[in-house]
Scaffold this motif. Structure first.
Motif, PDB file in Angstrom:
ATOM      1  N   TYR A 103     -85.519  47.259 -32.182  1.00 19.39           N
ATOM      2  CA  TYR A 103     -85.828  46.943 -30.849  1.00 19.39           C
ATOM      3  C   TYR A 103     -85.551  45.441 -30.721  1.00 19.39           C
ATOM      4  CZ  TYR A 103     -88.304  51.403 -30.594  1.00 19.39           C
ATOM      5  OH  TYR A 103     -88.293  52.722 -30.483  1.00 19.39           O
ATOM      6  N   GLU A 126     -90.292  45.191 -25.090  1.00 16.68           N
ATOM      7  CA  GLU A 126     -91.754  45.675 -25.106  1.00 16.68           C
ATOM      8  C   GLU A 126     -92.002  46.462 -26.088  1.00 16.68           C
ATOM      9  OE1 GLU A 126     -92.938  46.047 -20.348  1.00 16.68           O
ATOM     10  OE2 GLU A 126     -91.644  47.622 -21.267  1.00 16.68           O
ATOM     11  N   LYS A 127     -91.146  47.450 -26.648  1.00 18.55           N
ATOM     12  CA  LYS A 127     -91.448  48.247 -28.009  1.00 18.55           C
ATOM     13  C   LYS A 127     -91.564  47.267 -29.105  1.00 18.55           C
ATOM     14  CE  LYS A 127     -89.109  52.258 -25.935  1.00 18.55           C
ATOM     15  NZ  LYS A 127     -88.410  51.705 -24.795  1.00 18.55           N
ATOM     16  N   CYS A 139     -92.500  44.225 -29.341  1.00 19.40           N
ATOM     17  CA  CYS A 139     -93.899  43.618 -29.218  1.00 19.40           C
ATOM     18  C   CYS A 139     -94.954  44.592 -29.520  1.00 19.40           C
ATOM     19  CB  CYS A 139     -93.968  42.713 -28.140  1.00 19.40           C
ATOM     20  SG  CYS A 139     -92.640  41.321 -27.780  1.00 19.40           S
ATOM     21  N   ILE A 140     -95.007  45.818 -29.249  1.00 20.48           N
ATOM     22  CA  ILE A 140     -96.007  46.632 -29.764  1.00 20.48           C
ATOM     23  C   ILE A 140     -95.998  46.793 -30.964  1.00 20.48           C
ATOM     24  CG2 ILE A 140     -96.659  49.229 -29.690  1.00 20.48           C
ATOM     25  CD1 ILE A 140     -95.573  49.158 -26.831  1.00 20.48           C
ATOM     26  N   THR A 141     -94.789  46.849 -31.621  1.00 13.59           N
ATOM     27  CA  THR A 141     -94.588  46.945 -33.452  1.00 13.59           C
ATOM     28  C   THR A 141     -95.102  45.925 -34.020  1.00 13.59           C
ATOM     29  OG1 THR A 141     -92.631  48.249 -33.029  1.00 13.59           O
ATOM     30  CG2 THR A 141     -92.842  47.201 -35.212  1.00 13.59           C
ATOM     31  N   ASP A 142     -94.905  44.286 -33.389  1.00 13.21           N
ATOM     32  CA  ASP A 142     -95.104  43.208 -34.076  1.00 13.21           C
ATOM     33  C   ASP A 142     -95.765  42.386 -32.707  1.00 13.21           C
ATOM     34  OD1 ASP A 142     -95.637  40.962 -35.103  1.00 13.21           O
ATOM     35  OD2 ASP A 142     -93.640  40.644 -35.951  1.00 13.21           O
ATOM     36  N   SER A 143     -96.762  42.393 -32.543  1.00 11.59           N
ATOM     37  CA  SER A 143     -97.674  41.574 -31.564  1.00 11.59           C
ATOM     38  C   SER A 143     -97.633  40.177 -31.789  1.00 11.59           C
ATOM     39  CB  SER A 143     -98.973  42.008 -31.233  1.00 11.59           C
ATOM     40  OG  SER A 143     -99.859  41.867 -32.201  1.00 11.59           O
ATOM     41  N   ARG A 178     -99.090  34.382 -24.451  1.00 14.06           N
ATOM     42  CA  ARG A 178     -99.093  34.773 -25.712  1.00 14.06           C
ATOM     43  C   ARG A 178     -98.309  34.102 -26.473  1.00 14.06           C
ATOM     44  NH1 ARG A 178     -97.951  41.193 -25.544  1.00 14.06           N
ATOM     45  NH2 ARG A 178     -98.295  41.091 -27.864  1.00 14.06           N
TER      46      ARG A 178
END
Length: 213
Positions: free
Chosen positions: A24, A45-46, A48-52, A80
């Protein structure tokens, strides 16, 4: 910021090696480089869901939101980034730019306009304090514009937020910032025009109104 500068940023940043990057992140980075910001948003976006905590993916996401005119989400993404990398001047810069757009949006209520316009000035002041390139005047230029916009906002006579003194001081600060940029870049006619605009607004604010009979 031009895409060539973004390339330099990405190369110099601490992104993981290509083999370690998530798919991603790689797809989001490529979409950003291609100027396809909506696709970049979708991929990042995907990621950052995986690694915030991936500050670089978040930075690219904030940049992609910004260029997709989604300023509130851009602000959130750069907030962030700043939480992870508090000395990232470019994160403050783009967060300020996003706030400036919202501060001038006719759909934004006056109370929020003030917060956004002031927030832009604060962010740009922070960026100036941590910027390591003395020849990079974009921070002063944009703060000069932000000061002008805030000054105009505070000088609206029919507004609950009217404050003549703060409006005048803000216009003076705008002129000072822009004159610094022009001093370093004497050929910048666009900056000279911005200075004239701020001086014109200042003249209007300080010229006594003659009563009509």
């Amino acid at each position: 910021m031009k895409l060539s500068v973004i390339v330099s940023f990405l190369i110099m940043s601490s992104l993981e090696t290509a083999s370690a990057q998530s798919a991603y992140v790689r797809m989001g980075q490529q979409a950003l480089m291609d100027g396809d910001f909506r696709s970049a948003v979708s991929h990042l976006e995907k990621a950052c869901i995986t690694d915030s905590t991936n500050a670089n993916a978040l930075w690219m996401l904030g940049y992609s939101y910004y260029h997709s005119d989604n300023y509130k989400k851009s602000i959130a993404a750069y907030t962030r980034v700043i939480a992870i990398k508090p000395a990232d001047a470019t994160a403050y810069y783009y967060r300020a730019r996003a706030k400036s757009y919202l501060g001038k949006d006719n759909q934004t209520i006056p109370a929020d306009k003030e917060l956004y316009l002031l927030g832009a000035i604060v962010d740009l002041t922070k960026a100036i304090s941590i910027n390591s390139d003395p020849n990079d005047n974009k921070y002063y230029q944009n703060r000069g514009i932000a000061y002008r916009d805030y000054g105009i906002f505070k000088l609206q006579n029919n507004s609950h937020f009217y404050d003549r003194a703060r409006g005048i001081n803000s216009l003076k600060a705008s002129i000072a910032d822009l004159e610094k940029v022009l001093s370093d870049n004497p050929g910048r006619t666009d900056i000279a025009n911005l200075i004239d605009q701020s001086k014109g607004k200042l003249l209007q604010a300080t010229t006594p109104t003659v009563a009509r009979h």
